[in-house]
Scaffold this active site. Structure first.
Site, mmCIF file in Angstrom:
data_model
loop_
_atom_site.group_PDB
_atom_site.id
_atom_site.type_symbol
_atom_site.label_atom_id
_atom_site.label_comp_id
_atom_site.label_asym_id
_atom_site.label_seq_id
_atom_site.Cartn_x
_atom_site.Cartn_y
_atom_site.Cartn_z
ATOM 1 N N GLY A 117 34.766 47.227 36.987
ATOM 2 C CA GLY A 117 33.892 47.917 37.916
ATOM 3 C C GLY A 117 34.353 47.647 39.335
ATOM 4 C CD GLN A 159 33.892 44.953 44.576
ATOM 5 O OE1 GLN A 159 33.441 45.787 43.798
ATOM 6 N NE2 GLN A 159 34.488 43.828 44.171
ATOM 7 C CB CYS A 182 33.383 39.153 41.774
ATOM 8 S SG CYS A 182 33.189 40.363 43.089
ATOM 9 C CG LEU A 183 38.066 43.219 40.554
ATOM 10 C CD1 LEU A 183 38.243 44.733 40.554
ATOM 11 C CD2 LEU A 183 39.252 42.531 39.889
ATOM 12 C CG HIS A 213 29.156 42.409 39.329
ATOM 13 N ND1 HIS A 213 29.400 41.058 39.246
ATOM 14 C CD2 HIS A 213 30.089 42.896 40.186
ATOM 15 C CE1 HIS A 213 30.434 40.746 40.020
ATOM 16 N NE2 HIS A 213 30.865 41.859 40.609
ATOM 17 C CD GLU A 214 31.131 46.621 40.355
ATOM 18 O OE1 GLU A 214 31.305 46.719 41.589
ATOM 19 O OE2 GLU A 214 31.771 45.813 39.659
ATOM 20 C CG HIS A 240 29.824 44.342 44.967
ATOM 21 N ND1 HIS A 240 30.269 43.322 45.789
ATOM 22 C CD2 HIS A 240 30.345 44.090 43.742
ATOM 23 C CE1 HIS A 240 31.018 42.491 45.096
ATOM 24 N NE2 HIS A 240 31.081 42.925 43.844
#
Length: 165
Positions: free
Chosen positions: A45, A50, A93-94, A135-136, A139
């Site tokens: 995701g 991000q 997380c990226l 999670h997204e 963000h």
């Protein structure tokens, strides 16, 4: 479309609440960049902030690493309902590479959103899909996984990230 750099914590943009996508925004190009960047990372995701796009848009493809691609783009998503049952799960997380944290979230959610063409959708998501979407969605609201931790776990994660980063 392009593979873009992913912002890393503690970039201030990862703390910002995103603006809604407007009807005249070129969201299709952003969605293409999000998918290209997510798959290249490789992640499951990725949200607009991000990659420095401060709009309420994110993409997910939870199962692509184990099977065929099943990409979904979410524009102006809204939580409609959440499970009262909370479950712990490990999340990476990226934007915080090298760190995994245990986060407690509702087991299922109902989400409403629009797609790139402006069509409206509503659907229940369970288990890993529900976790990834939450999670997204975090963000878009300026929240990262570290902010879900108690003070002791947060201090350990911050120290681990300082070493990994």
């Amino acid at each position: 479309m392009a593979v873009l750099p992913i912002l890393r914590w503690p970039d201030d943009r990862l703390r910002m609440v995103c603006e809604p996508v407007a009807a005249d925004d070129d969201v299709a190009a952003v969605i293409g960049d999000l998918f290209d960047t997510m798959y290249a990372a490789p992640g499951r995701g990725l949200a607009g902030p991000q990659i420095g796009v401060m709009k309420r848009v994110f993409v997910v493809d939870v199962g692509w690493k184990d099977g065929p691609r099943s990409p979904v783009a979410f524009v102006n998503p809204r939580l409609i309902e959440t499970s009262e049952t909370l479950v712990e799960g490990t999340e990476a997380c990226l934007s915080i590479p090298g760190i995994s944290t245990v986060v407690t979230r509702p087991d299922w959610i109902v989400l409403a959103w629009s797609d790139a063409e402006g069509r409206h959708h509503s659907r229940r998501f369970d288990a890993a899909e529900a976790r990834c979407i939450q999670h997204e969605l975090d963000h878009l609201n300026g929240i990262v996984t570290l902010q879900h931790l108690d003070p002791a776990a947060r201090a350990k994660a911050d120290a681990d990230y300082a070493v990994a980063g």
